[in-house]
Scaffold this active site. Structure first.
Site, short mmCIF file in Angstrom:
data_model
loop_
_atom_site.label_atom_id
_atom_site.label_comp_id
_atom_site.label_asym_id
_atom_site.label_seq_id
_atom_site.Cartn_x
_atom_site.Cartn_y
_atom_site.Cartn_z
N TYR A 49 0.81 -1.21 0.00
CA TYR A 49 0.00 0.00 0.00
C TYR A 49 0.86 1.27 0.00
O TYR A 49 0.37 2.34 -0.37
CB TYR A 49 -0.92 0.04 1.22
CG TYR A 49 -1.97 -1.03 1.29
CD1 TYR A 49 -2.17 -1.93 0.24
CD2 TYR A 49 -2.78 -1.14 2.41
CE1 TYR A 49 -3.14 -2.91 0.33
CE2 TYR A 49 -3.77 -2.12 2.49
CZ TYR A 49 -3.93 -3.01 1.45
OH TYR A 49 -4.90 -3.98 1.55
N HIS A 107 0.23 -11.58 1.51
CA HIS A 107 -0.79 -10.77 0.84
C HIS A 107 -1.49 -11.51 -0.31
O HIS A 107 -2.72 -11.48 -0.42
CB HIS A 107 -0.14 -9.48 0.33
CG HIS A 107 -1.11 -8.37 0.09
ND1 HIS A 107 -0.72 -7.05 0.05
CD2 HIS A 107 -2.44 -8.36 -0.13
CE1 HIS A 107 -1.78 -6.28 -0.18
NE2 HIS A 107 -2.83 -7.05 -0.31
#
Length: 276
Positions: A49, A107
């Site tokens: 992110y 992830h």
């Protein structure tokens, strides 16, 4: 309204958290500070992110003791084994400016993933007290079952889940293993808010469609959610889902919505959701 807690394999996660993708910088830090001031105690971020520094700064600026905030981060899929995950995680901790995270996830799976080594790496990080719990994200059913079979005590799976995407298979696997499931994109990136069936149920309760969508997830055992919300108004709206109680008629109306709408399915990254 008191925040309900999801308990799974030693993990205690507030069931509504703040999703932070794709916020960055001052916007992200401000959103974290605002959410924590409103009563959120769960913040979700990830290496990819690019906002772990802002999330850490927001938590620090809130003035809350570190132990009162449940913090999740995720390691990107270009780290296919335990040593690579550890190197990336050490950098995440520095960016977050925290001595530990509450939940550490892989992830996305990749074709290069050495599952045994990766899970051993997560378990080693947990053993050092640097991650209180460990888990995976975006694993399809067969891969999730393989990961559970490794026996390292996974606490959570994070996947897309909302009123228009059936995740009953993954949810069943998680429940059988004592794991929790965190729903990302729980509002289907806004794609479910114009459904007439949802709007009718929302009107019945004097609520917004977004609140109904989150209340439906809260009605599922073992499910937490991390809706992204930058503004205090939207953050407060999402917390309003805690006050809603859906009856059998409401649940039937939501069950009648389409359940095959996947909004996060990036080419070259997403696994085989059915056979993987």
């Amino acid at each position: 309204m008191q925040m309900p807690i999801l308990e799974a394999n030693g993990m205690r996660m507030p069931r509504i958290g703040l999703g932070t993708w794709p916020m960055k910088g001052a916007e992200c830090q401000s959103a974290v500070e605002s959410a924590l001031s409103l009563g959120y105690r769960h913040v979700d971020t990830a290496e990819m992110y690019g906002n772990e520094d802002a999330v850490g700064a927001g938590i620090a600026a809130s003035g809350l003791p570190r132990g009162e905030v449940f913090l999740t981060t995720k390691i990107w899929n270009d780290k296919p084994n335990g040593p690579a995950i550890r190197r990336a995680f050490d950098l995440s901790l520095k960016r977050l400016a925290t001595p530990y995270v509450d939940l550490l996830l892989i992830h996305w799976p990749s074709a290069e993933l050495d599952l045994d080594s990766a899970l051993d790496g997560l378990a080693a990080i947990r053993a050092e007290g640097l991650a209180r719990s460990i888990g995976v994200s975006n694993f399809p059913p067969k891969l999730l079952q393989r990961a559970i079979g490794k026996g390292v005590g996974l606490a959570c799976l994070q996947v897309e889940f909302h009123v228009m995407l059936d995740q009953s298979k993954l949810l069943g696997i998680c429940r059988a293993a004592g794991m929790g499931l965190t729903a990302y994109s729980p509002l289907a990136k806004g794609g479910n808010l114009d459904q007439p069936g949802l709007a009718r149920v929302a009107a019945k309760h004097g609520a917004t469609p977004a609140q109904l969508a989150l209340a439906w997830l809260l009605a599922q055992d073992g499910v937490a959610m991390v809706p992204k919300a930058a503004s205090p108004v939207r953050q407060k709206e999402n917390l309003g889902a805690l006050a809603l109680r859906l009856d059998a008629e409401d649940m039937a109306a939501i069950a009648a919505l389409p359940k095959d709408r996947r909004f996060v399915n990036p080419a070259g990254l997403a696994p085989d959701w059915v056979g993987g």
